[in-house]
Design a protein around this motif. Structure first.
Motif, PDB file in Angstrom:
ATOM      1  N   SER A  20       7.006   0.842  13.378  1.00  0.00           N
ATOM      2  CA  SER A  20       7.995   1.694  14.031  1.00  0.00           C
ATOM      3  C   SER A  20       8.988   2.274  13.023  1.00  0.00           C
ATOM      4  N   MET A  21       9.137   1.647  11.896  1.00  0.00           N
ATOM      5  CA  MET A  21      10.103   2.164  10.912  1.00  0.00           C
ATOM      6  C   MET A  21       9.407   2.696   9.655  1.00  0.00           C
ATOM      7  N   ARG A  22       8.119   2.886   9.786  1.00  0.00           N
ATOM      8  CA  ARG A  22       7.349   3.350   8.624  1.00  0.00           C
ATOM      9  C   ARG A  22       7.915   4.647   8.031  1.00  0.00           C
ATOM     10  N   ASN A  51       0.842  -1.209   0.000  1.00  0.00           N
ATOM     11  CA  ASN A  51       0.000   0.000   0.000  1.00  0.00           C
ATOM     12  C   ASN A  51       0.869   1.248   0.000  1.00  0.00           C
ATOM     13  N   LEU A  52       1.912   1.178   0.818  1.00  0.00           N
ATOM     14  CA  LEU A  52       2.756   2.350   1.025  1.00  0.00           C
ATOM     15  C   LEU A  52       3.401   2.805  -0.287  1.00  0.00           C
ATOM     16  N   LEU A  53       3.825   1.853  -1.072  1.00  0.00           N
ATOM     17  CA  LEU A  53       4.442   2.221  -2.355  1.00  0.00           C
ATOM     18  C   LEU A  53       3.455   3.055  -3.177  1.00  0.00           C
ATOM     19  N   GLU A  54       2.210   2.607  -3.187  1.00  0.00           N
ATOM     20  CA  GLU A  54       1.207   3.326  -3.980  1.00  0.00           C
ATOM     21  C   GLU A  54       0.889   4.687  -3.355  1.00  0.00           C
ATOM     22  N   ASP A  55       0.894   4.728  -2.024  1.00  0.00           N
ATOM     23  CA  ASP A  55       0.670   6.020  -1.344  1.00  0.00           C
ATOM     24  C   ASP A  55       1.767   7.017  -1.705  1.00  0.00           C
ATOM     25  N   THR A  70      10.238   7.222   3.504  1.00  0.00           N
ATOM     26  CA  THR A  70      11.211   8.164   2.926  1.00  0.00           C
ATOM     27  C   THR A  70      11.954   7.517   1.754  1.00  0.00           C
ATOM     28  N   ARG A  71      12.322   6.270   1.930  1.00  0.00           N
ATOM     29  CA  ARG A  71      13.076   5.602   0.854  1.00  0.00           C
ATOM     30  C   ARG A  71      12.198   5.379  -0.382  1.00  0.00           C
TER      31      ARG A  71
END
Lengths: 338, 463
Positions: B438-440, B332-336, B445-446
């Motif tokens: 915790s490392m979201r 999901n995060l990649l798409e966000d 950022t990456r």
């Protein structure tokens, strides 16, 4: 004579020597384990050290790597990309029960033979191979026979020298002073606590562990590391040797070396338990590299299966900076056993 | 196609479900609102974003009810076989029997994510000496100990040899706990030598015929063991029929992947695509239903492409993804962050390639097993990734490291170097633990940096 470097105990030195080449078992320096592949996390320090050793090696004519562990299998990819030495990846099966896998191992030796010929070797006759196998077997036997007369460190170093330089290095107890000195050593040290050490291969600096144990009142009477006795092949069955020496060689190595990579690895425990009883071992030093999953996972199993105190010593490969910690832990372990 | 495609929350899915139900949408026997899985402890579902189609609902419900299917299979007297590590080979054989259900105990690696570490499986693994320095697949040990996540199989089969050490070590620990395993040897795939007969494997890798024959003999051993377990003979005809069914799944996925990775607007989100691909390896314990689930998803994708609609912006950065993620939310995060998936190598490309149907079936399966990207060199794997980057037009590569996995320590470097040599595109490596909360910010950022790099490169060299 071109030197063929390797590190895995399943690579038979005799086979390389029979091709007219000089086998040399690499023992990496821990410095390489710290600096090679800087920035890559999760790499086994021994694999780092091996890659560093091979890539800086200016004496080697070729390198042989095996598939026994996954990181080493992948180290081969790095070696082929970063290093000019011709490299050979030998497939060593993990299963061992069927004739098919034993044949697969023998086939890999034949393939290794073709590689060696492409890189300056010559095809050995059965007689030549058999003669070299006998020479190595005699040297190994003499090393084993010397065990009780040598300090644990000297014994381990003899095995390492044999791997590095072959039978010419072993000259075990040939000179009188050595016999005298070591007999005295054995007499002086009858009150030690007998220990075993088990794990993967040692790096050069790690032979200090044998001294640390001795300084704490113990003695490693069973070196079951990969670079110790456990990494030595089975004694040669000389009957009918000249008819099919390659099969005999395959049997001595593939059937004779018990390793943690085997599936199942039950025979490792059969071998280990037999040796522990034979040598009246009272405690076990379990030495493993961080990121070595094979040995790490075995710690719990060892504790389940063997009813002896176990000291787990992990190492990131930088022995010098870890020495005080290691010595302290071994000292405490010895106090518990004394 | 139903509503305008979009990614929605679990809460929104409950409303959407009600709408579909009222409209009389088809519900399979395992259907229902997605939020009901929360009571099983699947807390991660609250934090995911889902595709809003009925096809996606069916996919998710199918995935999240596997445990029930396995229990039902046991109750019906079927034999349950735990197939470990080969990711796609032995299940094809197992499902060719009338009375066998196969599943991957390795799949337990997602339980810590889906249940947000509440199941205690990693703690059990810790207590057995398998700590966080191992791959999250160590959760499998805990699942065997608790027996709460799948019924204990009647038989366990595991490939070893050219596999990752962590799994091999964990499987050995499992056997030591009293779960007998049939080990079969998977040799490291190598290139044929000049005097050897070469075989081109599904997917394009090459291997010596001798290796294919060896693997075939190992699979013969597995087949014999399955025959003994079931009392049923598996002849060539039955196995061929099983291969044809597996190929139905693979063809469907091939079409779906092509649409998802090449359509101007991405028709299916990354998370649903990951799950769809995973179905290929063991059919989520129901082969027939897998075909139906994927068929519906493919129809939805086709309809969306036809209508030029999708779930992401048309200019989303085209990312090739290497290795599966332990935390599903990262997809999901990649798409966000403005990315979309255009090509994947989730460790099991061999389970997506069609199995040859013009060969004796066991030989065909042996070829497929040897085509496993993890059985060969990282260089081979990188070459395959490069071929797919070219085919799908990816603009960057993301290598997702699996914490503690033995292969991840070195292969990422080789893959990154080869990709950059060939395409000069950005490559980023991230590590994804089972729960990334915790490392979201770091992961985000990456991912943002990767997407921004792609966008910057587009500005420099517009297409």
């Amino acid at each position: 004579m071109r030197t063929i470097v390797y590190t895995c105990p399943y690579v038979p030195a005799e086979w390389i020597a029979a091709h007219g080449l000089r086998p040399s078992r690499v023992m990496p320096d821990s410095v390489g384990s710290v600096f090679s592949l800087a920035g890559r996390e999760g790499v086994c320090p021994y694999v780092r050290g091996f890659i560093a050793e091979v890539t800086k090696n200016d004496r080697g004519g070729a390198v042989v790597v095996t598939t026994v562990c996954d990181q080493m299998r992948r180290a081969f990819d790095i070696v082929t990309r970063k290093c000019e030495l011709p490299a050979f990846l030998m497939n060593v099966p993990n299963t061992w029960q069927s004739a098919a896998v034993q044949e697969l191992y023998t086939d890999e030796l034949r393939r290794l033979g073709r590689f060696l010929i492409r890189h300056g070797g010559k095809s050995p006759s059965n007689d030549a191979l058999a003669a070299i196998m006998l020479e190595y077997d005699i040297a190994r036997t003499s090393i084993f026979a010397a065990r009780e007369r040598l300090s644990a460190r000297e014994y381990a170093e003899r095995i390492a020298a044999f791997g590095r330089d072959g039978p010419s290095s072993s000259c075990v107890l040939r000179d009188a002073s050595c016999v005298e000195r070591n007999t005295q050593y054995a007499i002086r040290n009858t009150r030690y606590v007998p220990l075993a050490i088990i794990g993967g291969p040692l790096m050069k600096q790690e032979f200090r562990i044998f001294d640390i144990v001795a300084e704490s009142g113990g003695r490693i009477v069973l070196d079951a590391t990969e670079t110790g006795e456990r990494g030595m092949c089975a004694p040669l069955d000389a009957e009918g040797l000249r008819e099919d020496p390659l099969s005999k060689l395959a049997r001595a190595y593939f059937g004779g070396i018990q390793d943690v990579s085997r599936r199942p690895d039950s025979e490792l425990y059969d071998w280990f338990e037999e040796k522990l009883t034979e040598r009246a071992v009272r405690g076990i030093i379990f030495r493993r590299y961080v990121w070595c999953d094979m040995w790490h996972a075995e710690l719990g199993r060892l504790k389940d299966l063997i009813d002896l105190p176990v000291l787990d010593i992990d190492t990131a490969g930088d022995f010098e900076s870890e020495e005080n910690r290691t010595a302290g832990r071994i000292g405490a372990f010895m106090e518990m056993l004394q | 196609m139903s509503d305008a495609p979009k990614r929605i929350t679990l809460e929104q899915w409950d409303l959407q479900y009600e709408k579909l139900r009222v409209a009389g949408a088809f519900q399979p026997y395992y259907g229902g609102p997605l939020s009901r899985h929360l009571k099983d402890g699947d807390q991660r579902l609250l934090k995911l974003r889902y595709d809003n189609s009925a096809a996606a609902l069916r996919l998710w419900n199918f995935l999240l009810t596997e445990k029930n299917r396995l229990r039902e299979a046991r109750a019906e007297g079927k034999r349950i076989v735990g197939t470990m590590k080969d990711l796609g080979t032995v299940p094809v054989m197992a499902y060719s029997f009338d009375n066998v259900v196969a599943f991957y105990p390795d799949g337990a690696w997602w339980i810590p994510c889906v249940m947000e570490l509440s199941a205690g499986l990693l703690e059990i693994a810790d207590s057995l000496g398998i700590d966080e320095s191992f791959c999250p697949v160590r959760a499998m040990l805990g699942a065997f100990v608790t027996g709460a996540h799948f019924p204990l199989p009647d038989m366990l089969v595991c490939s070893v040899g050219a596999t990752c050490d962590d799994f091999s070590a964990i499987a050995q620990r499992l056997e030591g706990l009293g779960h007998p395993i049939l080990w079969w040897e998977m040799p490291h795939r190598r290139n044929p030598e000049p005097d050897e007969t070469a075989v081109t494997l599904p997917g394009g890798f090459s291997a010596p015929k001798r290796q294919v024959e060896f693997v075939q003999s190992e699979l013969e051993r597995v087949k014999t063991a399955l025959e003994e377990l079931t009392g049923e003979r598996l002849d060539a005809e039955k196995l061929s029929a099983g291969i044809k069914k597996a190929n139905q799944v693979r063809r469907c996925l091939s079409e779906l992947r092509h649409l998802a990775f090449t359509a101007q607007r991405c028709p299916v989100p990354a998370l649903e695509m990951l799950i769809a691909e995973m179905l290929a390896i063991h059919f989520c314990s129901d082969r027939r239903e897998t075909i139906a689930v994927l068929g519906e998803l493919l129809d939805e994708a086709k309809a969306r492409v036809q209508a030029s609609v999708g779930v992401l912006d048309v200019d989303a950065a085209r990312i090739f993804w290497v290795n599966p993620v332990a935390d599903l939310q990262v997809m999901n995060l990649l798409e966000d962050c403005g990315g979309r998936i255009c090509g994947t190598e989730y460790l099991f490309s061999h389970a997506l390639d069609e199995i040859p149907e013009d060969l004796p079936p066991l030989e065909a399966l042996a070829q497929m097993a040897l085509a496993d990207p993890m059985a060969g060199s990282s260089i081979d794997r990188a070459e395959r990734i490069c071929a797919d980057i070219k085919m799908y037009g990816a603009e960057a590569v993301l290598i997702s490291r699996i914490p503690g996995a033995s292969h991840c320590a070195l292969e990422g470097q080789v893959i990154a170097e080869i990709v950059q040599e060939k395409f000069d595109i950005p490559v980023v490596e991230i590590e994804v633990p089972p729960v990334t909360d915790s490392m979201r910010p770091t992961v985000r950022t990456r991912l943002e940096a990767l997407v921004e790099t792609v966008e910057a490169r587009r500005r420099v060299a517009p297409k």
